[in-house]
Design a protein around this motif. Structure first.
Motif, PDB file in Angstrom:
ATOM      1  N   PRO A 143       0.806  -1.267  -0.205  1.00 27.61           N
ATOM      2  CA  PRO A 143       0.018   0.214  -0.059  1.00 27.61           C
ATOM      3  C   PRO A 143       0.949   1.261  -0.084  1.00 27.61           C
ATOM      4  CG  PRO A 143      -0.799  -1.603   1.579  1.00 27.61           C
ATOM      5  CD  PRO A 143       0.198  -2.166   1.262  1.00 27.61           C
ATOM      6  N   SER A 144       1.961   1.360   0.793  1.00 25.40           N
ATOM      7  CA  SER A 144       2.756   2.369   0.983  1.00 25.40           C
ATOM      8  C   SER A 144       3.591   2.613  -0.576  1.00 25.40           C
ATOM      9  CB  SER A 144       3.826   2.368   2.006  1.00 25.40           C
ATOM     10  OG  SER A 144       3.308   2.162   3.134  1.00 25.40           O
ATOM     11  N   LEU A 145       4.134   1.614  -1.140  1.00 27.35           N
ATOM     12  CA  LEU A 145       4.480   1.770  -2.396  1.00 27.35           C
ATOM     13  C   LEU A 145       3.444   2.195  -3.489  1.00 27.35           C
ATOM     14  CD1 LEU A 145       6.747  -1.518  -2.434  1.00 27.35           C
ATOM     15  CD2 LEU A 145       7.697   0.464  -2.341  1.00 27.35           C
ATOM     16  N   GLN A 146       2.283   1.907  -3.644  1.00 24.42           N
ATOM     17  CA  GLN A 146       1.309   2.389  -4.411  1.00 24.42           C
ATOM     18  C   GLN A 146       0.937   3.811  -4.219  1.00 24.42           C
ATOM     19  OE1 GLN A 146      -1.760  -0.348  -3.576  1.00 24.42           O
ATOM     20  NE2 GLN A 146      -1.289  -1.690  -5.223  1.00 24.42           N
ATOM     21  N   ALA A 147       1.108   4.286  -2.914  1.00 25.33           N
ATOM     22  CA  ALA A 147       0.965   5.671  -2.666  1.00 25.33           C
ATOM     23  C   ALA A 147       2.084   6.436  -2.555  1.00 25.33           C
ATOM     24  CB  ALA A 147       0.299   5.993  -1.051  1.00 25.33           C
ATOM     25  N   ASN A 148       3.253   5.939  -2.880  1.00 20.15           N
ATOM     26  CA  ASN A 148       4.530   6.710  -3.040  1.00 20.15           C
ATOM     27  C   ASN A 148       4.617   7.537  -4.408  1.00 20.15           C
ATOM     28  OD1 ASN A 148       7.330   7.568  -2.641  1.00 20.15           O
ATOM     29  ND2 ASN A 148       8.185   5.452  -3.398  1.00 20.15           N
ATOM     30  N   ASN A 149       5.087   8.837  -4.191  1.00 23.93           N
ATOM     31  CA  ASN A 149       4.998   9.992  -5.219  1.00 23.93           C
ATOM     32  C   ASN A 149       6.355  10.096  -5.788  1.00 23.93           C
ATOM     33  OD1 ASN A 149       2.261  10.590  -5.072  1.00 23.93           O
ATOM     34  ND2 ASN A 149       2.589  11.565  -3.219  1.00 23.93           N
ATOM     35  N   ALA A 150       7.385   9.315  -5.335  1.00 24.61           N
ATOM     36  CA  ALA A 150       8.689   9.430  -5.803  1.00 24.61           C
ATOM     37  C   ALA A 150       8.953   7.981  -6.112  1.00 24.61           C
ATOM     38  CB  ALA A 150       9.696   9.745  -4.475  1.00 24.61           C
ATOM     39  N   ASP A 151      10.266   7.692  -7.155  1.00 20.21           N
ATOM     40  CA  ASP A 151      10.818   6.601  -7.598  1.00 20.21           C
ATOM     41  C   ASP A 151      11.476   5.860  -6.151  1.00 20.21           C
ATOM     42  OD1 ASP A 151      12.600   4.525  -8.691  1.00 20.21           O
ATOM     43  OD2 ASP A 151      11.605   5.216 -10.574  1.00 20.21           O
ATOM     44  N   PHE A 152      10.802   4.667  -5.894  1.00 19.09           N
ATOM     45  CA  PHE A 152      11.362   3.876  -4.534  1.00 19.09           C
ATOM     46  C   PHE A 152      12.917   3.588  -4.853  1.00 19.09           C
ATOM     47  CE2 PHE A 152      11.759  -0.334  -2.549  1.00 19.09           C
ATOM     48  CZ  PHE A 152      11.808   0.172  -1.062  1.00 19.09           C
ATOM     49  N   LEU A 153      13.245   3.048  -6.162  1.00 20.96           N
ATOM     50  CA  LEU A 153      14.502   2.674  -6.130  1.00 20.96           C
ATOM     51  C   LEU A 153      15.585   3.851  -6.486  1.00 20.96           C
ATOM     52  CD1 LEU A 153      13.760  -0.676  -8.488  1.00 20.96           C
ATOM     53  CD2 LEU A 153      14.291  -0.345  -6.088  1.00 20.96           C
ATOM     54  N   THR A 154      15.450   5.087  -7.195  1.00 25.05           N
ATOM     55  CA  THR A 154      16.215   5.805  -7.528  1.00 25.05           C
ATOM     56  C   THR A 154      16.303   7.203  -6.661  1.00 25.05           C
ATOM     57  OG1 THR A 154      14.798   6.769  -9.175  1.00 25.05           O
ATOM     58  CG2 THR A 154      16.346   4.836  -9.888  1.00 25.05           C
ATOM     59  N   SER A 155      15.176   7.362  -5.951  1.00 26.94           N
ATOM     60  CA  SER A 155      15.174   8.670  -5.102  1.00 26.94           C
ATOM     61  C   SER A 155      15.831   8.563  -4.037  1.00 26.94           C
ATOM     62  CB  SER A 155      13.630   8.997  -4.981  1.00 26.94           C
ATOM     63  OG  SER A 155      13.568   9.997  -3.960  1.00 26.94           O
ATOM     64  N   ILE A 209      15.053   4.579  -1.858  1.00 25.77           N
ATOM     65  CA  ILE A 209      16.003   3.879  -1.013  1.00 25.77           C
ATOM     66  C   ILE A 209      17.720   4.048  -1.747  1.00 25.77           C
ATOM     67  CG2 ILE A 209      14.471   1.996  -0.322  1.00 25.77           C
ATOM     68  CD1 ILE A 209      15.895   0.210  -2.365  1.00 25.77           C
ATOM     69  N   ALA A 210      17.654   5.022  -2.686  1.00 25.01           N
ATOM     70  CA  ALA A 210      18.924   5.308  -3.167  1.00 25.01           C
ATOM     71  C   ALA A 210      20.087   5.300  -2.115  1.00 25.01           C
ATOM     72  CB  ALA A 210      18.978   6.434  -4.058  1.00 25.01           C
ATOM     73  N   ASP A 211      19.720   6.412  -1.243  1.00 29.09           N
ATOM     74  CA  ASP A 211      20.890   6.897  -0.147  1.00 29.09           C
ATOM     75  C   ASP A 211      21.095   5.843   0.764  1.00 29.09           C
ATOM     76  OD1 ASP A 211      21.584   9.123  -1.657  1.00 29.09           O
ATOM     77  OD2 ASP A 211      20.416  10.418  -0.367  1.00 29.09           O
ATOM     78  N   THR A 218      21.777   3.940   6.966  1.00 30.95           N
ATOM     79  CA  THR A 218      21.602   2.674   6.388  1.00 30.95           C
ATOM     80  C   THR A 218      20.294   2.176   6.561  1.00 30.95           C
ATOM     81  OG1 THR A 218      22.165   1.369   8.122  1.00 30.95           O
ATOM     82  CG2 THR A 218      24.086   1.916   7.119  1.00 30.95           C
ATOM     83  N   PHE A 219      19.911   1.011   5.810  1.00 30.94           N
ATOM     84  CA  PHE A 219      18.716   0.498   6.024  1.00 30.94           C
ATOM     85  C   PHE A 219      18.120   0.234   7.284  1.00 30.94           C
ATOM     86  CE2 PHE A 219      19.247  -0.851   1.684  1.00 30.94           C
ATOM     87  CZ  PHE A 219      18.444  -0.377   1.124  1.00 30.94           C
ATOM     88  N   ALA A 220      18.986  -0.455   8.248  1.00 35.50           N
ATOM     89  CA  ALA A 220      18.851  -0.621   9.622  1.00 35.50           C
ATOM     90  C   ALA A 220      18.601   0.461  10.598  1.00 35.50           C
ATOM     91  CB  ALA A 220      19.660  -1.865  10.119  1.00 35.50           C
TER      92      ALA A 220
END
Length: 322
Positions: A51-63, A78-80, A272-274
């Motif tokens: 649901p959050s990915l569908q509501a995301n207004n930015a590119d999940f992989l490159t933003s 998640i780019a950074d 980092t992710f964690a």
């Protein structure tokens, strides 16, 4: 997976066969439980993240944005996070692997038995130190001592992107460089332990054959121990990498400044992710913003799973290939 018993028991009689069947059932159930738990964790992360990915207004992989304060305008990528996670973990691996292999080589081939065992215990004890202790030690003790090294690298090698200026003051110590060194110390026991066990299993016939040909101690290690233990070294390194990828508290304490987008410098900061997930754990109240962090956790889950699968494959190659 254990082989289902087909023949009679060594003890003979029906009771032995029933015992074999019970043990077989318990073993299969235990294995299925682990596989099921991993599958359920992945399924949970996926369901909560969609649901959050569908509501995301930015590119999940490159933003490089990660703004979740407004549920109606989620913008996260998640780019950074990927960059800082991979950069700190790989740097830690580069620092830790040569030291770990050197320690394992010394303990198995050079050190007297009276010294080797206590030293091995001391190295293994590093794994028992809590992460928060490593983090505090890293930022208050190690960082000031690493500052001259970081300044030297930055002043003389800043034409290399890894040592270019970051978004963090080197004097503060909260850099990926410092975090990587701390992570290297944290994964050192894992890599050393695996390498030490593999080196100790080198066939004595190989060693004696090399010695009979007049090889020196180092030549024996280079021609017999290292080739035999190559898969074990790779497996230990991958396990250490998996540990570094998921480290949370120590990295959260050291890296406290936002990263410069797209900058692959070791003298930058970031999350980092964690550590990003842990830093926002107290704010997990609304479903959509929480799902954004769960989506990041899903990527970390997949990344760690791949690394550990590679480590398992390398270890299996040692067993099957000899």
């Amino acid at each position: 997976m254990p082989t289902k018993p087909t023949g009679g028991s060594l003890l003979g009689g029906g009771s032995g066969r029933w015992g074999d069947r019970i043990f077989y059932s318990v073993a299969v159930a235990a294995g299925a439980t682990i596989i099921g738990a991993i599958a359920l964790m992945g399924l949970f992360l996926l369901i909560r993240a969609i649901p959050s990915l569908q509501a995301n207004n930015a590119d999940f992989l490159t933003s490089s944005e990660f703004v979740t304060s407004d549920s109606s305008d989620l913008r996260f990528g998640i780019a950074d996070l990927f960059r800082v996670t991979v950069l700190s973990s790989i740097f830690a691996l580069i620092v830790a692997v040569p030291i770990a292999i050197g320690i394992a080589t010394f303990l198995t081939n050079y050190a007297p038995k009276a010294i080797a065992k206590p030293c091995a215990i001391l190295v293994d004890l590093l794994a028992a130190v809590p992460s928060i202790v490593f983090g505090l030690w890293g930022i208050f003790v190690l960082a000031p001592r690493l500052e001259p090294v970081q300044r030297f690298l930055n002043d003389n090698l800043n034409w290399i992107f890894l040592f270019a200026d970051g978004n963090v003051s080197i004097a503060g110590g909260g850099t990926i460089f410092t975090a990587g060194v701390v992570l290297a110390v944290m994964i050192l026991p894992i890599i050393t332990s695996v390498a030490r066990e593999v080196f100790s299993l080198t066939p004595k016939g190989h060693v004696e054959a090399a010695q009979a040909l007049g090889a020196t101690k180092w030549e024996v290690v280079r021609m017999t121990v290292y080739p035999y233990g190559r898969s074990g070294m790779i497996a230990g390194s991958m396990l250490g990498l998996g540990r570094a990828l998921g480290e949370t508290i120590a990295v959260l304490i050291i890296l406290r400044t936002a990263a410069q987008p797209g900058n692959w410098s070791l003298f930058d900061g970031g999350y980092t992710f964690a550590s990003k997930i842990a830093s926002a754990a107290a704010e997990f109240s609304a479903p959509l913003p929480t799902g954004a962090y769960i989506a990041a956790g899903l990527v970390l889950f997949i990344l760690t799973f791949i690394v550990n699968a590679l480590a398992r494959a390398a270890a299996g190659g040692r067993v099957s290939g000899g």
